[in-house]
Design a protein around this motif. Structure first.
Motif, PDB file in Angstrom:
ATOM      1  N   ASP A 168      -0.663   4.414   5.844  1.00 24.88           N
ATOM      2  CA  ASP A 168      -0.533   5.102   4.561  1.00 24.88           C
ATOM      3  C   ASP A 168       0.410   4.359   3.632  1.00 24.88           C
ATOM      4  O   ASP A 168       0.293   4.438   2.414  1.00 24.88           O
ATOM      5  CB  ASP A 168       0.040   6.513   4.793  1.00 24.88           C
ATOM      6  N   LEU A 169       1.390   3.700   4.224  1.00 22.16           N
ATOM      7  CA  LEU A 169       2.454   3.078   3.435  1.00 22.16           C
ATOM      8  C   LEU A 169       2.796   1.759   4.099  1.00 22.16           C
ATOM      9  O   LEU A 169       3.219   1.742   5.253  1.00 22.16           O
ATOM     10  CB  LEU A 169       3.673   4.013   3.434  1.00 22.16           C
ATOM     11  N   VAL A 170       2.578   0.671   3.378  1.00 18.73           N
ATOM     12  CA  VAL A 170       2.861  -0.657   3.926  1.00 18.73           C
ATOM     13  C   VAL A 170       3.806  -1.365   2.974  1.00 18.73           C
ATOM     14  O   VAL A 170       3.510  -1.496   1.789  1.00 18.73           O
ATOM     15  CB  VAL A 170       1.566  -1.490   4.094  1.00 18.73           C
ATOM     16  N   THR A 177      -1.847  20.033  -3.398  1.00 20.13           N
ATOM     17  CA  THR A 177      -0.740  19.071  -3.414  1.00 20.13           C
ATOM     18  C   THR A 177       0.210  19.336  -2.254  1.00 20.13           C
ATOM     19  O   THR A 177       0.681  18.419  -1.593  1.00 20.13           O
ATOM     20  CB  THR A 177       0.023  19.174  -4.742  1.00 20.13           C
ATOM     21  N   LYS A 234       0.879  -1.169   0.000  1.00 17.48           N
ATOM     22  CA  LYS A 234       0.000   0.000   0.000  1.00 17.48           C
ATOM     23  C   LYS A 234       0.915   1.217   0.000  1.00 17.48           C
ATOM     24  O   LYS A 234       1.917   1.250   0.707  1.00 17.48           O
ATOM     25  CB  LYS A 234      -0.803  -0.025   1.298  1.00 17.48           C
ATOM     26  N   HIS A 235       0.592   2.229  -0.754  1.00 24.12           N
ATOM     27  CA  HIS A 235       1.461   3.394  -0.827  1.00 24.12           C
ATOM     28  C   HIS A 235       0.625   4.657  -0.918  1.00 24.12           C
ATOM     29  O   HIS A 235      -0.350   4.697  -1.646  1.00 24.12           O
ATOM     30  CB  HIS A 235       2.378   3.271  -2.047  1.00 24.12           C
ATOM     31  N   GLN A 236       1.051   5.687  -0.183  1.00 25.69           N
ATOM     32  CA  GLN A 236       0.265   6.921  -0.168  1.00 25.69           C
ATOM     33  C   GLN A 236       0.208   7.585  -1.548  1.00 25.69           C
ATOM     34  O   GLN A 236      -0.719   8.334  -1.817  1.00 25.69           O
ATOM     35  CB  GLN A 236       0.788   7.908   0.889  1.00 25.69           C
ATOM     36  N   MET A 237       1.180   7.290  -2.428  1.00 22.83           N
ATOM     37  CA  MET A 237       1.125   7.887  -3.768  1.00 22.83           C
ATOM     38  C   MET A 237      -0.108   7.404  -4.536  1.00 22.83           C
ATOM     39  O   MET A 237      -0.601   8.089  -5.414  1.00 22.83           O
ATOM     40  CB  MET A 237       2.392   7.589  -4.565  1.00 22.83           C
ATOM     41  N   GLN A 294       7.718  13.058   0.243  1.00 23.95           N
ATOM     42  CA  GLN A 294       7.882  14.010   1.337  1.00 23.95           C
ATOM     43  C   GLN A 294       9.334  14.117   1.761  1.00 23.95           C
ATOM     44  O   GLN A 294      10.019  13.122   1.910  1.00 23.95           O
ATOM     45  CB  GLN A 294       7.065  13.556   2.559  1.00 23.95           C
ATOM     46  N   ARG A 324      -2.962   7.263  -3.418  1.00 24.27           N
ATOM     47  CA  ARG A 324      -4.082   8.179  -3.198  1.00 24.27           C
ATOM     48  C   ARG A 324      -3.671   9.637  -3.439  1.00 24.27           C
ATOM     49  O   ARG A 324      -4.278  10.561  -2.927  1.00 24.27           O
ATOM     50  CB  ARG A 324      -4.705   7.973  -1.810  1.00 24.27           C
ATOM     51  N   GLY A 325      -2.644   9.822  -4.234  1.00 19.83           N
ATOM     52  CA  GLY A 325      -2.349  11.161  -4.727  1.00 19.83           C
ATOM     53  C   GLY A 325      -1.417  11.972  -3.866  1.00 19.83           C
ATOM     54  O   GLY A 325      -1.273  13.171  -4.057  1.00 19.83           O
ATOM     55  N   GLN A 326      -0.752  11.324  -2.909  1.00 19.26           N
ATOM     56  CA  GLN A 326       0.165  12.074  -2.072  1.00 19.26           C
ATOM     57  C   GLN A 326       1.580  11.937  -2.633  1.00 19.26           C
ATOM     58  O   GLN A 326       2.030  10.831  -2.938  1.00 19.26           O
ATOM     59  CB  GLN A 326       0.091  11.534  -0.643  1.00 19.26           C
ATOM     60  N   PRO A 355      13.666   6.651  -8.473  1.00 22.98           N
ATOM     61  CA  PRO A 355      12.992   7.541  -9.419  1.00 22.98           C
ATOM     62  C   PRO A 355      11.972   8.418  -8.686  1.00 22.98           C
ATOM     63  O   PRO A 355      11.404   8.012  -7.676  1.00 22.98           O
ATOM     64  CB  PRO A 355      12.279   6.587 -10.377  1.00 22.98           C
ATOM     65  N   GLY A 387       8.598   9.777  -7.762  1.00 23.03           N
ATOM     66  CA  GLY A 387       7.285   9.145  -7.896  1.00 23.03           C
ATOM     67  C   GLY A 387       6.242  10.100  -8.429  1.00 23.03           C
ATOM     68  O   GLY A 387       6.291  11.292  -8.159  1.00 23.03           O
ATOM     69  N   GLN A 388       5.342   9.613  -9.177  1.00 29.18           N
ATOM     70  CA  GLN A 388       4.188  10.380  -9.636  1.00 29.18           C
ATOM     71  C   GLN A 388       2.942   9.722  -9.094  1.00 29.18           C
ATOM     72  O   GLN A 388       2.754   8.525  -9.251  1.00 29.18           O
ATOM     73  CB  GLN A 388       4.126  10.385 -11.172  1.00 29.18           C
ATOM     74  N   PRO A 389       2.055  10.494  -8.449  1.00 26.88           N
ATOM     75  CA  PRO A 389       0.809   9.884  -7.976  1.00 26.88           C
ATOM     76  C   PRO A 389       0.011   9.357  -9.157  1.00 26.88           C
ATOM     77  O   PRO A 389      -0.015  10.003 -10.216  1.00 26.88           O
ATOM     78  CB  PRO A 389       0.074  11.038  -7.294  1.00 26.88           C
ATOM     79  N   VAL A 390      -0.633   8.220  -8.976  1.00 30.55           N
ATOM     80  CA  VAL A 390      -1.419   7.659 -10.082  1.00 30.55           C
ATOM     81  C   VAL A 390      -2.813   8.259 -10.140  1.00 30.55           C
ATOM     82  O   VAL A 390      -3.489   8.196 -11.155  1.00 30.55           O
ATOM     83  CB  VAL A 390      -1.519   6.118 -10.007  1.00 30.55           C
ATOM     84  N   ALA A 391      -3.260   8.871  -9.052  1.00 27.91           N
ATOM     85  CA  ALA A 391      -4.573   9.508  -9.058  1.00 27.91           C
ATOM     86  C   ALA A 391      -4.521  10.682  -8.091  1.00 27.91           C
ATOM     87  O   ALA A 391      -3.818  10.641  -7.093  1.00 27.91           O
ATOM     88  CB  ALA A 391      -5.641   8.515  -8.609  1.00 27.91           C
ATOM     89  N   VAL A 392      -5.224  11.734  -8.412  1.00 27.51           N
ATOM     90  CA  VAL A 392      -5.296  12.863  -7.500  1.00 27.51           C
ATOM     91  C   VAL A 392      -6.644  12.799  -6.777  1.00 27.51           C
ATOM     92  O   VAL A 392      -7.689  12.828  -7.405  1.00 27.51           O
ATOM     93  CB  VAL A 392      -5.144  14.196  -8.258  1.00 27.51           C
ATOM     94  N   PRO A 393      -6.613  12.663  -5.471  1.00 22.67           N
ATOM     95  CA  PRO A 393      -7.869  12.473  -4.742  1.00 22.67           C
ATOM     96  C   PRO A 393      -8.679  13.767  -4.635  1.00 22.67           C
ATOM     97  O   PRO A 393      -8.111  14.860  -4.646  1.00 22.67           O
ATOM     98  CB  PRO A 393      -7.407  12.031  -3.361  1.00 22.67           C
ATOM     99  N   ARG A 423      -1.339  18.144   0.918  1.00 27.35           N
ATOM    100  CA  ARG A 423      -1.371  16.681   0.963  1.00 27.35           C
ATOM    101  C   ARG A 423       0.026  16.123   1.222  1.00 27.35           C
ATOM    102  O   ARG A 423       0.198  15.157   1.947  1.00 27.35           O
ATOM    103  CB  ARG A 423      -1.931  16.155  -0.358  1.00 27.35           C
ATOM    104  N   ARG A 424       1.022  16.802   0.645  1.00 29.35           N
ATOM    105  CA  ARG A 424       2.395  16.379   0.837  1.00 29.35           C
ATOM    106  C   ARG A 424       2.783  16.430   2.316  1.00 29.35           C
ATOM    107  O   ARG A 424       3.650  15.698   2.763  1.00 29.35           O
ATOM    108  CB  ARG A 424       3.316  17.296   0.025  1.00 29.35           C
TER     109      ARG A 424
END
Lengths: 204, 204
Positions: free
Chosen positions: B180-182, B16, A189-192, A199, A194-196, B2, B4-10, B19-20
């Motif tokens: 958030d991150l697993v 941003t 699971k990664h916060q990216m 950091q 969900r668009g984050q 690399p 990272g680019q979010p795959v979706a913007v919530p 959220r960051r």
């Protein structure tokens, strides 16, 4: 962490103490976080044992400095000042390796990666360091910028007591084959997702 | 690594930049190596950003000192001496938590784990640290020594800007759910399988 027990004792003619001293070739691979962070964590631990550390970052744009570089270089400075821990060298691609190119002078990434590997190979032959962190080295291997058989052969038959950790996604099966310890970091699971975005303090 | 680019913007009404800045709850789980090492690596990185670090080792026998403890405590000392980086506290179970028990006095592990969690909970409420490393905390959760719903509720609704990383095998699904991150560290290959035991500088 729990104390590990070997599941089998190999018939290699070595005592447990001798076997314990065999230097390791480690690989951190997979699509998850923590590959490089865990490798730099190993370097921190090794510094504390007085080991000589060489970090080689094979990334395309390593112009930005990550926290670990600052901290490990600071620890290397402490070593020079007080004798604590071990010496640290940190080299990175992107603006040219520190040993090979003048500031501002550029080489293409493939050439630079090949030069980086040639230098690591020279140092392995000279037994220059106790621990080598070859960060993101799976990419130049995957892209054909270095000869995978040469890398695997060199790492597998490196002289003396030199530890090596290679990080990056999609580790070549030939590298996995000769490695002693291979860990795959998998993203659950990664916060990216969900668009984050990345950091400060966490991603760099 | 690399960028990272979010795959979706919530659609959460945050910019941003906002959220960051959301503080992360991170979990390093799985049967492979690198869970704790990567967490301590994050602490090193956070120290370099001037963050206040609290490490809590929920291990049964933390009498031995790992290299990261020496190094992080040394960095905390540097902070006090020179103002570099941030402050560091390192607490561990096994001979009693440093804040609760006199030397030589023993409590059972379950009680000690519950005391450790109660202290972490107080500190979270007081916003005492910027980064909490709850090392091997999945075990007291799995063994019923702490109330999992209380842990999950407390971590999910912690105030302010506090980062938390929990390490250990078999992370509870409720914890994974609010994280958030697993990252799962999976053993692909380990030298112990061929009878090699843990090594100084690598395992501790």
């Amino acid at each position: 962490m729990p104390q590990g027990q070997p599941v089998a004792v190999p018939d290699d003619g070595l005592t447990t103490a001798q076997r314990r001293q065999l230097p390791l070739l480690m690989v951190h691979t997979g699509d998850g976080k923590g590959k490089s962070t865990a490798a730099f964590g190993l370097a921190i631990r090794a510094w504390n044992q007085g080991w000589d550390i060489g970090v080689f970052q094979f990334v395309k744009s390593a112009k930005w400095r990550i926290g670990e570089q600052t901290v490990l270089e600071r620890l290397g400075e402490l070593h020079r000042e007080t004798g604590e821990g071990g010496p640290v060298e940190w080299h990175k691609m992107g603006a040219g390796w520190s040993w090979s190119r003048k500031a501002g002078e550029e080489a293409d990434h493939a050439t630079e990666a090949a030069e980086g590997w040639a230098e690591v190979k020279r140092r392995l032959a000279a037994e220059a360091h106790d621990l080598y962190v070859l960060d993101e080295f799976t990419y130049p291997m995957a892209w054909g910028w270095v000869d995978v058989d040469d890398v695997v052969e060199t790492l597998a038959h490196r002289p003396g007591r030199q530890y090596v950790v290679v990080t990056g996604r999609r580790a070549d099966p030939r590298l996995v084959d000769v490695a002693d310890l291979v860990t795959e970091m998998t993203k659950v699971k990664h916060q990216m997702d969900r668009g984050q975005k990345g950091q400060r303090g966490i991603e760099w």
